[in-house]
Design an enzyme around this catalytic site. Structure first.
Site, PDB file in Angstrom:
ATOM      1  N   GLY A 141       0.717  -1.099  -0.185  1.00 39.36           N
ATOM      2  CA  GLY A 141       0.017  -0.039   0.044  1.00 39.36           C
ATOM      3  C   GLY A 141       0.782   1.139  -0.041  1.00 39.36           C
ATOM      4  O   GLY A 141       0.389   2.566  -0.573  1.00 39.36           O
ATOM      5  N   LYS A 183      12.338   0.813  -0.784  1.00 38.38           N
ATOM      6  CA  LYS A 183      11.050   1.231  -0.997  1.00 38.38           C
ATOM      7  C   LYS A 183      10.750   2.503  -1.483  1.00 38.38           C
ATOM      8  O   LYS A 183      11.190   3.540  -0.969  1.00 38.38           O
ATOM      9  CB  LYS A 183      10.246   0.850   0.286  1.00 38.38           C
ATOM     10  CG  LYS A 183       8.758   1.239   0.362  1.00 38.38           C
ATOM     11  CD  LYS A 183       8.117   0.830   1.714  1.00 38.38           C
ATOM     12  CE  LYS A 183       8.047  -0.414   2.006  1.00 38.38           C
ATOM     13  NZ  LYS A 183       7.011  -1.315   1.354  1.00 38.38           N
ATOM     14  N   ASP A 235      -1.281  -1.384   9.566  1.00 36.38           N
ATOM     15  CA  ASP A 235      -1.548  -2.403   8.444  1.00 36.38           C
ATOM     16  C   ASP A 235      -0.823  -3.861   8.684  1.00 36.38           C
ATOM     17  O   ASP A 235       0.000  -4.203   7.907  1.00 36.38           O
ATOM     18  CB  ASP A 235      -0.738  -1.680   7.078  1.00 36.38           C
ATOM     19  CG  ASP A 235      -1.160  -2.587   5.926  1.00 36.38           C
ATOM     20  OD1 ASP A 235      -2.269  -3.441   6.050  1.00 36.38           O
ATOM     21  OD2 ASP A 235      -0.705  -2.521   4.825  1.00 36.38           O
TER      22      ASP A 235
END
Length: 780
Positions: free
Chosen positions: A497, A515, A611
């Site tokens: 996400g 990332k 998450d």
């Protein structure tokens, strides 16, 4: 010996009595009047220590009518009038203070109650008496802002000064209130922290200030009749000292001492030692701080302007009101600042949230204008509702409060009063620029020396990279460096996400995971601050942040590389063909729980992950669990694109019900997600799967029915049947913990600390309730 008066002597005596002025009278008859224009005319007590007088007020041309000690200290007041005002003892028995226009400013309300006269006693008590000399009304029973010795302050009375008031409650507590609602100071017989009553059989408590400077709470049911609350610093000193307790207009309660015949008032005791802790001291949106001269008031930022530049205590107002933002709101972060959060003003707005979750819930909710994290490791956060917000600033405060404003967010700029030496500013600017130019020249020279040979430069770069990596602090990379490390972001490890992840290698041959964050719009300084917070969070079961890149629009994070990837590749054997033994599964479950516990309870600031799922639990070469993506919720813009219910940041099957109900997101939301992961680790199946084996029910619902029957083995992954390492007691504990974690109501879920204890077998939980219609929702 007899005395005879001649006619002349008798006439002179009667004339003298008739000419006597009431200014020296002990009894004040009905119909008497004092005028503000004639300040030499007063009513005195027998000893002349006290007088009823008009004295000049702070506003020029206005006068305060008061009972005054030693002609200087007002101890009771009726109000302020203009120069034409007067104070009257009406023939109806009522006291009335009127303005020059004849408008009533104050009235005693004692009309037609049999009042025959008035008197000012030597205690300072102004009384109305009937024909039997019984008291009909007294100033001691109706105090204004002062309590003097021998005056009994009882339940139902109050001292008032502006928006502030002082009260004695029935349970023997003294308290200061703002706006008659917010209690910002509390002291007394039943003011224990836990709220329990130490003394519950009080009959009629009273508060009395004694002449020696001791203030006591009295009650017939108390030992020795009373309990001492406070002492003046000059307790017991001097026989000619007059002491009084006063509620000042700054909201603080103080004991003052003044020597008879002197005008100097000395403070002997104060209720709120830190003046900035007085609620509303700097007005609405005002921030209180200290400088060399004492407490000062200022506005939070350039998004606000003072209500009155000559009276900063009146507070500030927004340049643009929130209703005029048209959805363009943002949170203004105020470092070393805390908005005051006293009860009961925020009793319904106290949550256990992480700092960023607190900001987010405030930003998206119309019920909130400011978020106040305690930053004490408890995770407690207050969401301030619209209305009165005020705070204080201190360099020693570790907390950062946030205030909702309309974009753009403007910092607090230099005041014009501080721009007094423009020549010096220019000199400093020239010196700084010259110094920077010199440093640039030196750096260029060094670069030429080091980069004359390409291989020499590469070796130096590798050396510095190795040193920075070894220091454990997040390193700063350029975008080109990371592009080179990842060979142009060629090898993609996965996507989530928050963005895609690529494999790379540093100059020292260290393998990394890069990332590329999506949707980051923060400025570089703010981004680096958040990264520093994440980088300082270290735990055996957390993925380590190696470094970051913040260059132009590029925002990237560099993590240590996890050789075995994410947990989902192993527990869902049908998806990957790889299988984890029970011993590894239990170790991974316990390690992940300890990591989340650390984020919630052991960090300096509570971090809510938001998450938790198998894809975010990574495994190193020894299959040790390491939770990743923690703290990333801080970096995502807090606007409706990411936090409204049509685009919830989460993953199907792991979202807590409160996400869907638009309720505050707390650390308990992570507990729910972890419970779902825990059940999947045991079963090797997705919780939201439906099959004939589960009677077309979601697996999590079917699993609870089996657990209720005592059939934990049916829940266990079929691939583990026959595995000798399987410990069915551990299986039972994990399944039991998972169902407690996924309870619909947050109050039923255990903390992560309790979950760890359950898994380790330290504590035993009762049978969990049915999870109650766990929501099934697809999110992006």
């Amino acid at each position: 010996m007899s005395i005879t008066l001649t006619s002349l002597e008798l006439f002179l005596l009667l004339h003298l009595l008739l000419c006597l002025d009431f200014s020296s009278s002990l009894t004040i008859p009905l119909g008497s009047t004092l005028h503000a224009s004639n300040r030499n005319h007063s009513w005195y007590s027998l000893s002349s220590a006290f007088s009823l007088s008009f004295i000049p007020a702070a506003i020029p041309g206005s006068y305060l009518f008061a009972v005054v000690f030693s002609n200087t200290v007002p101890i009771w007041s009726a109000g302020i009038v203009d120069s034409g005002g007067s104070f009257r003892l009406l023939r109806s028995g009522s006291l009335r203070l009127v303005n020059g226009s004849g408008a009533t400013v104050w009235d005693s309300g004692s009309e037609n109650q049999g009042v025959a006269s008035a008197s000012l006693e030597d205690s300072g008590n102004f009384v109305l008496l009937n024909r039997r000399n019984s008291t009909v009304w007294s100033s001691f029973a109706h105090p204004s802002d002062v309590i003097v010795p021998t005056q009994s302050f009882t339940v139902g009375m109050s001292l008032r000064s502006g928006s502030y008031s002082f009260h004695l409650s029935k349970n023997g507590n003294l308290n200061l209130k703002w706006n008659n609602s917010v209690v910002y100071w509390n002291l007394g017989l039943n003011s224990l922290i836990d709220g329990s009553n130490s003394i519950s059989n009080l009959s009629s408590p009273s508060f009395v200030l004694k002449p020696n400077g001791v203030a006591s709470i009295l009650d017939s049911n108390l030992p020795n009749g009373g309990a001492i609350s406070v002492y003046s610093s000059d307790y017991g000193e001097g026989n000619d000292v007059f002491r009084f307790l006063k509620l000042d207009d700054d909201g603080n309660l103080r004991i003052y001492s003044v020597s008879k015949g002197s005008e100097i008032q000395t403070q002997g005791w104060v209720a709120v030692v830190d003046q900035c802790q007085v609620f509303g001291f700097c007005g609405r949106f005002g921030i209180c701080r200290y400088d060399d001269s004492g407490p000062k008031c200022e506005c939070p930022s350039e998004n606000f302007v003072p209500v009155d530049v000559n009276g900063m205590r009146k507070g500030c107002r927004r340049k643009v009101e929130l209703e005029d933002c048209h959805g363009n709101e943002a949170m203004l972060d105020l470092e070393h600042t805390r908005f005051l959060t006293y009860q009961p003003e925020v009793s319904a707005q106290r949550f256990t949230l992480g700092i960023e979750a607190c900001r987010v819930n405030c930003l998206v909710g119309s019920f909130c204008v400011a978020s106040v994290p305690m930053a004490d490791g408890s995770g407690v956060c207050f969401l301030k509702p619209p209305g009165f917000v005020c705070g204080y600033k201190n360099p020693s405060l570790t907390s950062t409060s946030s205030l909702k404003v309309c974009k753009p967010v403007l910092p607090y700029s230099l005041k014009k009063s501080d721009e007094r030496w423009p020549i010096r500013v220019w000199i400093i600017a020239v010196v700084v620029i010259a110094t920077l130019l010199c440093l640039v020249a030196v750096e260029v020279a060094l670069w030429w020396c080091c980069c004359g040979n390409r291989s020499k430069f590469g070796a130096l770069s590798t050396h510095h990279t190795l040193l920075e990596y070894a220091s454990s602090a997040p390193m700063r990379f350029s975008y080109k460096e990371l592009q080179r490390c990842t060979k142009g972001f060629k090898e993609k490890l996965g996507a989530g996400g928050f963005g895609a992840v690529y494999k790379g290698m540093l100059a020292n041959r260290t393998v990394i995971a890069v990332k590329r964050l999506e949707g980051i719009e923060q400025g570089e300084k703010q981004f680096r601050t958040e990264v520093a917070t994440i980088g300082s969070t270290h735990h055996l079961n957390l993925v380590r942040l190696v470094g970051f890149c913040s260059q132009g629009r590029h925002r990237l994070l560099v993590y240590e590389f996890m050789k075995n990837g994410s947990l989902d590749k192993f527990i869902f054997a049908a998806e990957s063909g790889r299988l984890l033994s029970w011993e590894y599964r239990f170790s991974i479950a316990l390690g992940a729980a300890k990591a989340i516990l650390y984020l919630h309870e052991e960090c300096s600031n509570c971090i809510v992950h938001c998450d938790i799922k198998p894809e975010n639990i990574l495994l190193d070469e020894n299959f040790n669990a390491k939770v990743s993506d923690f703290g990333l919720a801080k970096l995502i813009p807090n606007d409706d694109r990411y936090w409204n219910m049509s685009c919830v940041r989460g993953t199907r099957g792991y979202l807590a019900p409160e996400w869907l109900a638009n309720l505050p997101i707390t650390s308990n939301s992570d507990v729910y997600s972890y419970g779902m992961v825990l059940l999947e680790i045991v079963s090797g199946r997705r919780n939201f799967e439906v099959s004939e084996e589960t009677n077309h029910k979601k697996f999590s619902d079917w699993a609870y029915e089996e657990f209720e029957k005592g059939n934990s083995e049916a829940i266990l992954d079929k691939c583990l049947h026959g595995d000798e390492t399987v410990d069915m007691e551990q299986v039972r504990r994990m399944v039991q913990a998972s169902f407690w974690c996924i309870q619909k109501h947050t109050s039923h879920r255990p903390s992560m600390g309790k979950v760890v204890q359950i898994l380790e077998g330290i504590v035993e939980m009762s049978k969990p309730l049915a999870p109650n219609a766990i929501p099934d929702v697809s999110v992006t």
